[in-house]
Motif scaffolding. Sequence first.
Motif, PDB file in Angstrom:
ATOM      1  N   PHE A 179     -22.830 -12.268  53.829  1.00 44.15           N
ATOM      2  CA  PHE A 179     -24.167 -12.735  53.414  1.00 44.15           C
ATOM      3  C   PHE A 179     -24.800 -11.737  52.469  1.00 44.15           C
ATOM      4  CE2 PHE A 179     -24.393 -14.870  57.791  1.00 44.15           C
ATOM      5  CZ  PHE A 179     -23.898 -16.053  57.294  1.00 44.15           C
ATOM      6  N   PRO A 209     -23.129 -12.842  68.240  1.00 44.57           N
ATOM      7  CA  PRO A 209     -23.827 -12.309  69.415  1.00 44.57           C
ATOM      8  C   PRO A 209     -25.037 -13.166  69.747  1.00 44.57           C
ATOM      9  CG  PRO A 209     -23.688 -10.685  67.619  1.00 44.57           C
ATOM     10  CD  PRO A 209     -23.339 -12.012  67.052  1.00 44.57           C
ATOM     11  N   LEU A 211     -28.977 -14.010  70.501  1.00 49.63           N
ATOM     12  CA  LEU A 211     -30.139 -13.668  69.682  1.00 49.63           C
ATOM     13  C   LEU A 211     -30.659 -12.263  69.987  1.00 49.63           C
ATOM     14  CD1 LEU A 211     -31.934 -15.035  67.560  1.00 49.63           C
ATOM     15  CD2 LEU A 211     -33.484 -15.677  69.398  1.00 49.63           C
ATOM     16  N   GLU A 213     -29.092  -9.670  70.519  1.00 47.41           N
ATOM     17  CA  GLU A 213     -28.292  -8.559  69.990  1.00 47.41           C
ATOM     18  C   GLU A 213     -27.921  -8.712  68.523  1.00 47.41           C
ATOM     19  OE1 GLU A 213     -24.899  -8.635  72.546  1.00 47.41           O
ATOM     20  OE2 GLU A 213     -26.198  -8.552  74.328  1.00 47.41           O
ATOM     21  N   ILE A 214     -28.129  -9.887  67.988  1.00 46.05           N
ATOM     22  CA  ILE A 214     -27.553 -10.162  66.668  1.00 46.05           C
ATOM     23  C   ILE A 214     -28.262  -9.388  65.551  1.00 46.05           C
ATOM     24  CG2 ILE A 214     -29.049 -12.134  66.120  1.00 46.05           C
ATOM     25  CD1 ILE A 214     -26.545 -13.485  64.922  1.00 46.05           C
ATOM     26  N   ASP A 215     -27.453  -8.940  64.585  1.00 47.51           N
ATOM     27  CA  ASP A 215     -28.013  -8.501  63.309  1.00 47.51           C
ATOM     28  C   ASP A 215     -27.891  -9.722  62.403  1.00 47.51           C
ATOM     29  OD1 ASP A 215     -28.501  -7.722  60.768  1.00 47.51           O
ATOM     30  OD2 ASP A 215     -26.934  -6.207  60.666  1.00 47.51           O
ATOM     31  N   PRO A 216     -29.003 -10.423  62.169  1.00 49.62           N
ATOM     32  CA  PRO A 216     -28.883 -11.750  61.550  1.00 49.62           C
ATOM     33  C   PRO A 216     -28.384 -11.706  60.110  1.00 49.62           C
ATOM     34  CG  PRO A 216     -31.191 -11.158  61.869  1.00 49.62           C
ATOM     35  CD  PRO A 216     -30.390 -10.066  62.488  1.00 49.62           C
ATOM     36  N   GLU A 217     -28.396 -10.537  59.498  1.00 47.46           N
ATOM     37  CA  GLU A 217     -27.930 -10.487  58.108  1.00 47.46           C
ATOM     38  C   GLU A 217     -26.443 -10.171  58.009  1.00 47.46           C
ATOM     39  OE1 GLU A 217     -30.606  -7.898  56.048  1.00 47.46           O
ATOM     40  OE2 GLU A 217     -32.174  -9.438  55.961  1.00 47.46           O
ATOM     41  N   SER A 218     -25.834  -9.826  59.160  1.00 45.75           N
ATOM     42  CA  SER A 218     -24.383  -9.653  59.159  1.00 45.75           C
ATOM     43  C   SER A 218     -23.746 -10.987  59.462  1.00 45.75           C
ATOM     44  CB  SER A 218     -23.963  -8.656  60.233  1.00 45.75           C
ATOM     45  OG  SER A 218     -24.335  -7.369  59.844  1.00 45.75           O
ATOM     46  N   CYS A 219     -22.591 -11.216  58.887  1.00 45.34           N
ATOM     47  CA  CYS A 219     -21.926 -12.484  59.126  1.00 45.34           C
ATOM     48  C   CYS A 219     -20.940 -12.333  60.275  1.00 45.34           C
ATOM     49  CB  CYS A 219     -21.198 -12.931  57.857  1.00 45.34           C
ATOM     50  SG  CYS A 219     -20.444 -14.541  58.046  1.00 45.34           S
ATOM     51  N   HIS A 220     -21.059 -13.198  61.248  1.00 44.26           N
ATOM     52  CA  HIS A 220     -20.152 -13.152  62.388  1.00 44.26           C
ATOM     53  C   HIS A 220     -19.347 -14.440  62.489  1.00 44.26           C
ATOM     54  CE1 HIS A 220     -22.743  -9.796  63.669  1.00 44.26           C
ATOM     55  NE2 HIS A 220     -23.755 -10.596  63.392  1.00 44.26           N
TER      56      HIS A 220
ATOM     57  N   ILE B  13     -30.528 -16.374  54.422  1.00 42.17           N
ATOM     58  CA  ILE B  13     -30.299 -14.941  54.522  1.00 42.17           C
ATOM     59  C   ILE B  13     -31.559 -14.157  54.167  1.00 42.17           C
ATOM     60  CG2 ILE B  13     -29.341 -14.938  52.151  1.00 42.17           C
ATOM     61  CD1 ILE B  13     -28.323 -12.524  54.979  1.00 42.17           C
ATOM     62  N   VAL B  16     -33.842 -14.747  57.687  1.00 40.91           N
ATOM     63  CA  VAL B  16     -33.354 -14.646  59.074  1.00 40.91           C
ATOM     64  C   VAL B  16     -33.835 -13.373  59.757  1.00 40.91           C
ATOM     65  CG1 VAL B  16     -31.379 -16.185  58.969  1.00 40.91           C
ATOM     66  CG2 VAL B  16     -31.121 -13.820  58.201  1.00 40.91           C
ATOM     67  N   ARG B  20     -35.920 -13.563  63.423  1.00 45.69           N
ATOM     68  CA  ARG B  20     -35.349 -13.202  64.720  1.00 45.69           C
ATOM     69  C   ARG B  20     -36.399 -12.717  65.733  1.00 45.69           C
ATOM     70  NH1 ARG B  20     -33.318  -8.312  66.335  1.00 45.69           N
ATOM     71  NH2 ARG B  20     -32.101  -8.418  68.256  1.00 45.69           N
ATOM     72  N   LEU B  24     -37.213 -14.482  69.303  1.00 50.34           N
ATOM     73  CA  LEU B  24     -37.046 -13.796  70.587  1.00 50.34           C
ATOM     74  C   LEU B  24     -38.320 -13.924  71.410  1.00 50.34           C
ATOM     75  CD1 LEU B  24     -35.128 -10.487  69.810  1.00 50.34           C
ATOM     76  CD2 LEU B  24     -34.434 -12.322  71.379  1.00 50.34           C
ATOM     77  N   GLN B  52     -26.024 -19.592  61.533  1.00 48.38           N
ATOM     78  CA  GLN B  52     -25.558 -18.566  62.451  1.00 48.38           C
ATOM     79  C   GLN B  52     -26.665 -18.158  63.415  1.00 48.38           C
ATOM     80  OE1 GLN B  52     -23.043 -14.953  61.343  1.00 48.38           O
ATOM     81  NE2 GLN B  52     -25.053 -14.036  61.524  1.00 48.38           N
ATOM     82  N   LEU B  53     -27.898 -18.079  62.896  1.00 49.65           N
ATOM     83  CA  LEU B  53     -29.003 -17.665  63.762  1.00 49.65           C
ATOM     84  C   LEU B  53     -29.275 -18.735  64.816  1.00 49.65           C
ATOM     85  CD1 LEU B  53     -30.836 -15.176  63.937  1.00 49.65           C
ATOM     86  CD2 LEU B  53     -32.632 -16.551  62.889  1.00 49.65           C
ATOM     87  N   SER B  56     -26.725 -18.342  67.346  1.00 45.60           N
ATOM     88  CA  SER B  56     -26.998 -17.151  68.134  1.00 45.60           C
ATOM     89  C   SER B  56     -28.082 -17.431  69.186  1.00 45.60           C
ATOM     90  CB  SER B  56     -27.427 -16.035  67.179  1.00 45.60           C
ATOM     91  OG  SER B  56     -27.971 -14.963  67.876  1.00 45.60           O
ATOM     92  N   LEU B  57     -29.057 -18.245  68.775  1.00 43.90           N
ATOM     93  CA  LEU B  57     -30.103 -18.663  69.722  1.00 43.90           C
ATOM     94  C   LEU B  57     -29.476 -19.471  70.849  1.00 43.90           C
ATOM     95  CD1 LEU B  57     -33.115 -19.203  70.533  1.00 43.90           C
ATOM     96  CD2 LEU B  57     -33.034 -21.200  69.026  1.00 43.90           C
ATOM     97  N   ARG B  59     -26.519 -19.347  71.934  1.00 39.80           N
ATOM     98  CA  ARG B  59     -25.728 -18.481  72.800  1.00 39.80           C
ATOM     99  C   ARG B  59     -26.638 -17.731  73.783  1.00 39.80           C
ATOM    100  NH1 ARG B  59     -20.393 -15.261  71.388  1.00 39.80           N
ATOM    101  NH2 ARG B  59     -19.917 -14.846  73.576  1.00 39.80           N
ATOM    102  N   ALA B  60     -27.763 -17.243  73.260  1.00 38.45           N
ATOM    103  CA  ALA B  60     -28.709 -16.536  74.128  1.00 38.45           C
ATOM    104  C   ALA B  60     -29.215 -17.466  75.230  1.00 38.45           C
ATOM    105  CB  ALA B  60     -29.871 -16.007  73.300  1.00 38.45           C
TER     106      ALA B  60
END
Lengths: 748, 98
Positions: A179, A209, A211, A213-220, B13, B16, B20, B24, B52-53, B56-57, B59-60
């Motif tokens: 990203f 990861p 929410l 723990e995530i670094d939202p600007e890294s792509c996972h 991007i 995000v 976050r 949260l 992705q966010l 991630s939500l 998943r949380a």
Amino acid sequence: VNADDKRFIDEALPAFISEAREQVAAFEQLLLRLEDAPDDRELLDALFRCAHTVKGSAGIFGLDEVVAFTHHVETLLDRMREGALTLDPALSTLLLQCNDQTLVLVDQAGRAPDPSDDDAIALATARRAELVEALRAASGAGASAVAVLGGARVEDVREERSSVLHPRHIRARFGADTFRNGMDPLAVLHYVSKLGRIDALKADLDAVPPLDEIDPESCHLGVEFEVSTSATLQDIEAAFSFVRDDCELHIGEPASHTATLSARIDGMPDQPRIGEILVAAGAVSHTDLEDALAIQARQSAECGAALPLGEILATQAGLSKQVVAAALDKQTSSRKREATPADDGRYIRVQADRLDAVINLLGELVIAGAGAELLARQSRNGSLIEANTQIGRLIEEIRNGTLQLRMVPIGETFSRFRRVVRDTASELGKDVALQIVGADTELDKAVVERIADPLMHLVRNALDHGLETPAERVAAGKPAQGTLTLSACHETGSIVIRIVDDGHGIRRQKVLERAWERGLVERGVVPPDDRIVDLIFEPGFSTAAQVTNLSGRGVGMDVVRRNIEALRGSVTVHSDEGEGSTIEIRLPLTLAIIDGFLVGMGSSRYIFPLETVVEVIESRPTDTERDARGRSIVELRGHALPVVSLRELYALPGPAPARSSVVVIQSIHQRYGVLVDSLLGQHQTVIKPLGRMFRKLRGFSGSSILGNGEVALIFDAASLGQLASAPVGRSPLSSTETSMSCPNPVPP
Amino acid sequence: MPCALDLPAELTIYTVADARPRWLAALDASPGPAPFRLGASSLREIDGAGVQLVASLERALRLRSRALHVVGVPPALRAACEGLGLARLLDEPEGDRP
């Protein structure tokens, strides 16, 4: 463009510019190599990647002109990769010209807009339009549509070349920086979807990861899918090329059902997580894994500890122990590998000035160390002397290590000449092959930088004046293609660069006539042959019958010689008429610090570069009388050794001591002895330039400060040898400095 | 039923990182165990980082034994999720039908 973007662009643009320049340089080198080996697929692919990288990163910076232009270059290269075109000289010239324009655009992007550049820019734009037309014509009429991907244009899928569809199984895990690099997996997949029908698309979210723990600007993200397409493997890979650098990409046949799970796990790429391994191998489904992970999380939340994931999966999903074990093995081995990554090709970029600052300090340290050692020796305190010796040894190691940091192979400089030779030769209607020998020979970066211009001049000179046209060569009974060889090697503490051509050589008669005409030599006087050849280095000499725009740039060979001598180097020329010429440049390996051999003459100190010292013998009765310049011959193991007395050569004051020594020196072409008063041993020598007063003094290359603050002059073995063998009458002291009769160094 | 969180018009991007902490906070503020309702009707633009966010939500939420319910899915969100093979994120969880 918002403020953040602008800041990012301002910060990152210089890095892009320098990287793009490197890519452009690499493109040129690759292309020239490809000319010699047009069938080399790897070279072609590398070439394509260069263009592609420039285009891709230019897209990130919104440099639309670069993107639009390199796009056409890329299209042409693509046609070549398809085999529709092969590289011929015309195509190669076109690509080289395009590459030049890419560089112009990149440089332009790095400069602030300047109204005075407008004309040049308009000219370059027109030039590019021509080139684009030529590229289009060369690529064939099938001009392809343009699609948009991630802000940068890419070529749309071409007309289906065949109707045969291949199913491919693709697994991709995008790199963490995807990203941030301005790329989007979504766009990549969108592009892939144009290649064929995508089936069974599954996101691989195992690495995402929660929410918290995530670094939202890294792509996972990762994806797995099947695509039925007629596109080639390369086409599919090309879709990922923007993210390819840190993307784990796997393209294969759809999973075969016969392979055992354990074997597949074994053959898988390294993945750090057991869940990923099992899912990728098809042992468990994503849902199974998610459930198991949820259970694990609940266990750890409730009782602070959880069963290993493998065990949970074994009970939940009915996984066999053997498969779990295989996956665990894989995980362990991949973790081990991660801990010791194979970082062969990794470099740190260091600013040259920082390195120079360290080397300057090191020079001071060497001098200070020598001073301390001297004091220690005077104190006659055994343990102090020992401690100082130890420090001295360490300083020497640091010195060698640090100087090594500055060493770069000369090959990069040499390969720049491929283009020069190619273009210059074709401009002159000559056919010349360039051979490079010893490209990995290393020398000091500062020397490399400063030798490039003199070399350029010498190469152009050889092409212009030395080598003949094919017709002339054939008439002279030589092969039509001339050869120009650039070679480098190490020899007795110096680096020797030779520029060898097999042209017509230097026409001595012509040189002589010109020298008479210019008043460099008195009319009618004919110096020895090697002196005639040397005349080409005299100021104001030029033999070109007509001044061409190549070598007649107002810079003569005298400037070349002066530049080389400024580097403590020397340049000599050998030429056989009709056979060709060899120009030999001899340079010191480093400009900073050398191992020296310290000798004393009266109260003064002098240094010989240690590499040139062969041995030291006690002075013995000479076989011949010393002549006016202090020269004589002694017999050394059955051979005659010419010996020169420094005292007489330089007219040093003071009586000769009762006992003296002869230092045997090996210089370029000769071995000779130097009569000195005393031997003071090895000495780490920090080279300082000669002051203005001493610059015209011959036989010396620099000066150095000793530990006690005294100044010592450093001999240059080659020029001292020349001086000693010169006929009586030529003074070691330049004619303009005759008032300076004594080269005794004085402290500054 | 009101939503625990509404998506902004742009989830890319560029946004995000800002989103976050707000998400949260919304996550902590919304009580379980009912599904977490995510209002998507304002969303106009989303990219891979945005999807992705959302994942991630989800998943949380799963770790908190809750489900995600995306309400008012606009075409942009559907296309993005389908494009990444994540259409199931948009499935309505059982027991949350009106």
